[in-house]
Every structure is written in structure tokens, then in C-alpha cells.
Design an enzyme around this catalytic site. Sequence first.
Site, short mmCIF file in Angstrom:
data_model
loop_
_atom_site.label_atom_id
_atom_site.label_comp_id
_atom_site.label_asym_id
_atom_site.label_seq_id
_atom_site.Cartn_x
_atom_site.Cartn_y
_atom_site.Cartn_z
N MET A 1 0.82 -1.21 0.00
CA MET A 1 0.00 0.00 0.00
C MET A 1 0.86 1.26 0.00
SD MET A 1 -1.28 0.44 3.93
CE MET A 1 -1.62 2.16 3.61
N CYS A 2 0.24 2.35 -0.47
CA CYS A 2 0.86 3.67 -0.42
C CYS A 2 -0.27 4.70 -0.27
CB CYS A 2 1.72 3.94 -1.66
SG CYS A 2 0.80 4.01 -3.21
N ARG A 3 -0.07 5.88 -0.75
CA ARG A 3 -1.10 6.92 -0.59
C ARG A 3 -2.30 6.67 -1.51
NH1 ARG A 3 -2.55 12.33 -2.16
NH2 ARG A 3 -3.11 13.54 -0.30
N GLY B 1 -1.89 4.31 -4.63
CA GLY B 1 -1.74 3.09 -5.43
C GLY B 1 -0.61 3.10 -6.44
N ILE C 1 -4.14 4.47 1.07
CA ILE C 1 -4.65 5.01 2.34
C ILE C 1 -5.73 6.07 2.06
CG2 ILE C 1 -2.95 6.86 2.63
CD1 ILE C 1 -3.87 4.55 5.50
#
Length: 106
Positions: A63-65, A67, A92
Site C-alpha cells: 500500500m501507499c497513498r 496506489g 490510504i
Amino acid sequence: MNEITVQELKEKKESGDDFFLLDVREGFEYMVSNLDGENIPLGDLPSRVDDIKNHKDSEVVVMCRSGGRSGKALEFLEKEGFSNVHNLKGGITAWSKEIDTSMPVA
């Protein structure tokens, strides 16, 4: 690219499924909000991939901010032999919109 939605991730967390959550955002982003995954920023991943080799055959959710970075991490991990990697669709940001609206996003 294999993707998982935030709803699917929420179900996995609630049911206690066995998976490894890798957060590839920068440390300052992780400090603002996180889902209790291991934080290895995307830029550090090549030098730290040995730290997570024990998850090579596990289900891995990256995961990241939003995608993008996690998609790059997924491609890298697959090249390194990780066999069951999923990108958290929307990152997120999607989690804060659809699951926990009180969660800040940095």
C-alpha cells in the site's frame, strides 16, 4: 496487476487472515496515518528486500497513498520472486474515504 480493495483488506484484517502488509510510503506519511503494516519506503525497498524475504511465499498486500508507488513495489517484488502480491487499490486515501473517515492522509 493483482489488486485488492480497501473493503477486502478490512475483511482480511477483521477475520485475522494471515498476510503481510507492506506500506511503501515515506516515514513522515506513515507517522500521520497507517494500517499497522511494515513501513519500507519505495526508494529503500531494493536495499531492504532481504528484510522481508521470509514473506516471499506469503500473501503480501502493498500500500501507499493512492496506489502508484505500491504498484511499482509490486512489480519489483514479483521480479524478486514474491509469488502472491496484491496492490491496495486507492491506498490510504481510499481507506480514509471508504473505511475510516477520521483517518488523516498525508
